[in-house]
Design an enzyme around this catalytic site. Structure first.
Site, PDB file in Angstrom:
ATOM      1  N   ARG A 211       0.842  -1.188   0.000  1.00  0.00           N
ATOM      2  CA  ARG A 211       0.000   0.000   0.000  1.00  0.00           C
ATOM      3  C   ARG A 211       0.880   1.242   0.000  1.00  0.00           C
ATOM      4  NH1 ARG A 211      -5.770  -1.293   2.739  1.00  0.00           N
ATOM      5  NH2 ARG A 211      -5.898  -3.416   1.954  1.00  0.00           N
ATOM      6  N   GLU A 213       0.417   4.288   0.725  1.00  0.00           N
ATOM      7  CA  GLU A 213      -0.056   5.404   1.538  1.00  0.00           C
ATOM      8  C   GLU A 213       1.144   6.123   2.159  1.00  0.00           C
ATOM      9  OE1 GLU A 213      -2.414   3.017   4.088  1.00  0.00           O
ATOM     10  OE2 GLU A 213      -4.270   3.375   2.986  1.00  0.00           O
ATOM     11  N   ARG A 219       2.562   2.464  13.563  1.00  0.00           N
ATOM     12  CA  ARG A 219       1.708   1.291  13.356  1.00  0.00           C
ATOM     13  C   ARG A 219       1.363   1.035  11.888  1.00  0.00           C
ATOM     14  NH1 ARG A 219      -4.431   2.611  15.427  1.00  0.00           N
ATOM     15  NH2 ARG A 219      -4.838   4.434  14.149  1.00  0.00           N
ATOM     16  N   HIS A 220       2.052   1.714  10.955  1.00  0.00           N
ATOM     17  CA  HIS A 220       1.785   1.530   9.534  1.00  0.00           C
ATOM     18  C   HIS A 220       3.036   1.077   8.792  1.00  0.00           C
ATOM     19  CE1 HIS A 220      -1.783   4.126  10.314  1.00  0.00           C
ATOM     20  NE2 HIS A 220      -2.309   3.367   9.377  1.00  0.00           N
ATOM     21  N   GLU A 356      -7.091  -1.052  15.353  1.00  0.00           N
ATOM     22  CA  GLU A 356      -7.814  -2.019  14.525  1.00  0.00           C
ATOM     23  C   GLU A 356      -6.876  -3.159  14.130  1.00  0.00           C
ATOM     24  OE1 GLU A 356      -9.154  -2.315   9.899  1.00  0.00           O
ATOM     25  OE2 GLU A 356      -9.430  -0.375  10.880  1.00  0.00           O
ATOM     26  N   SER A 359     -10.304  -6.213   9.320  1.00  0.00           N
ATOM     27  CA  SER A 359     -11.446  -5.655   8.614  1.00  0.00           C
ATOM     28  C   SER A 359     -12.100  -6.790   7.836  1.00  0.00           C
ATOM     29  CB  SER A 359     -11.002  -4.551   7.654  1.00  0.00           C
ATOM     30  OG  SER A 359     -12.120  -3.991   6.985  1.00  0.00           O
ATOM     31  N   ARG A 407       0.508  -6.244  13.075  1.00  0.00           N
ATOM     32  CA  ARG A 407      -0.316  -5.624  14.121  1.00  0.00           C
ATOM     33  C   ARG A 407      -0.699  -6.640  15.191  1.00  0.00           C
ATOM     34  NH1 ARG A 407      -4.349  -0.782  12.255  1.00  0.00           N
ATOM     35  NH2 ARG A 407      -2.779   0.480  11.183  1.00  0.00           N
TER      36      ARG A 407
END
Length: 433
Positions: A211, A213, A219-220, A356, A359, A407
């Protein structure tokens, strides 16, 4: 070295060859000790200078820390030794001499910042407590795979090079594929859905996702490892049951099989979560967050949950929990909406009090409704024809979800930074090693 013995297996009365790294050398004058380390532990090698060949003593005591050596000799009981035994060396072979100056101290006596550790990950993984994280990670993956097999799920592997993205709102990494533009896949979502329409019906995958982003948080990651599950003939409630089952299976396996690693990391109260995880609707979650008074601005229906909101609710709940029945506009196009309430989806998230984890949701299996979902989110259904056309040929009702492995490890072990849970992180600043 076929005749090599691990240090943990060396017993008094044995004559063995051990091989590993020089952890430490202590010279006390007439006697000296070399501590040799391998994957199983450490062993003390005693040098009695006046009673041993000078070349043997010089070789054993002159070698730099972290050099790779092999020692052959007798094993004797010694209560004062760190492991209760020691070796009397007959020979010391230096297999690879290390530089005298090391970029970090694998003994852990001198701290290094995370950036230095990641730049020298091989050395960093020689520290017992760092190695313990990845032994636990491996145990988590073993336990999850075993759980999936116990419920009749087949492991699959899907493409990581794709022509189109999975989710409209997530940035893509473009690549050149034989002169054409392609992308690194954001998720196996569409492929695993196609598999539930095949003869496999129930599938899982453990693999990388990418990803692009531009976040830079603890945490990413831009490359992560996901545990994906998808099954025909279950709804979102059944998918949550499986999700909860995998998490508890992971915790149980670590609790049962990783006592030594947990001790190294300082966890003396590690325990598998008990009881059923609460299942809060999105609307209930919003109300509970607002009731905490922790946010400067009250949330309203339709807001996504910020990091601060997630933590306020996590502190209020005090353990793992699900958020269900999200607004349709927040969830991806492939999540099914309630027929009697099209503004509400059958999507869910599994939450740890910190963040989170998962999902998921029930998927839209009806062709016309699926294509309309594409249009509502500004996506061109024609670009996904390989996916949508299969929904014309008998796609069953199905549901699924995806975990981020890093995570899960991060929250289970209360790590400060997600990069501690991945060997070679990929983020905005790090492309090497």
């Amino acid at each position: 070295m076929d005749d090599r013995t691990f240090t943990a297996d060396a017993e008094p009365g044995d004559r063995v060859t051990v091989a590993g790294w020089v952890h430490e050398v202590r010279d006390l004058g007439g006697i000296a000790f070399l501590i040799l380390r391998d994957k199983s532990g450490k062993i003390q090698v005693k040098f009695e200078k006046d009673e041993m060949d000078d070349d043997l003593v010089e070789t054993g005591l002159g070698v730099h820390r972290e050099s790779v050596i092999a020692v052959t000799g007798a094993v004797e009981e010694e209560e004062r030794a760190p492991t209760g035994v020691e070796m009397l060396p007959e020979s010391v072979d230096v297999l690879n001499e290390a530089d005298a100056e090391l970029p970090l101290d694998p003994s852990g006596k001198v701290d290094a910042d995370l950036s230095t550790r990641l730049d020298n990950r091989t050395l960093d993984l020689r520290k017992d407590e760092v190695k313990a994280i990845f032994e636990i990670r491996a145990e988590i993956l073993r336990a999850v795979r075993d759980y999936f097999r116990s419920i009749g799920s087949t492991e699959i592997n899907t493409p990581k090079i794709v022509a189109t993205g999975t989710e409209g709102g997530t940035e893509l990494f473009p690549i050149t594929y034989f002169g054409e533009e392609a992308f690194m896949n954001q998720s196996p979502q569409l492929f695993k859905q196609l598999m539930v329409g095949s003869g496999l019906e129930r599938v899982f995958e453990v693999g990388p996702i990418f990803r692009a982003e531009e976040h830079n948080t603890p945490r990413h990651l831009n490359e992560a490892t996901m545990i994906d599950f998808e099954s025909a003939f279950i709804d979102h409630e059944g998918a949550m049951d499986v999700c909860e089952g995998t998490l508890k299976a992971a915790y149980e396996a670590v609790e049962e099989n990783c006592a030594e690693e947990l001790e190294l990391l300082g966890y003396d109260d590690f325990a598998t979560p008990e009881g059923d995880f609460p299942r809060l609707t999105y609307e209930e979650a919003i109300e509970r967050i607002n009731a905490t008074g922790e946010l400067d601005t009250q949330l309203v229906y339709g807001d996504d949950l910020s990091t601060e909101a997630e933590r306020a609710l996590g502190d209020d709940v005090g353990g793992h929990y699900f958020i269900t029945d999200w607004p349709s506009e927040i969830k991806p196009f492939y999540i099914q909406d309630y027929d009697d309430d099209p503004e509400t989806s059958k999507g869910f998230d599994l939450m740890h009090p910190r963040m989170e984890l998962v999902s998921g949701g029930q998927r839209e299996h009806r062709y016309d409704a699926l294509v309309e979902g594409f249009r509502q989110q500004g996506l061109d259904p024609d670009q996904f024809d390989y996916y949508t056309k299969m929904f014309k040929y008998g796609m069953p009702p199905h549901s699924g979800w995806a975990y981020g492995v890093e995570r899960l490890v991060m929250t289970m072990l209360d790590l400060e930074n997600i990069r501690e849970a991945v060997l070679f992180p990929r983020d905005r600043q790090r492309l090497s090693p």
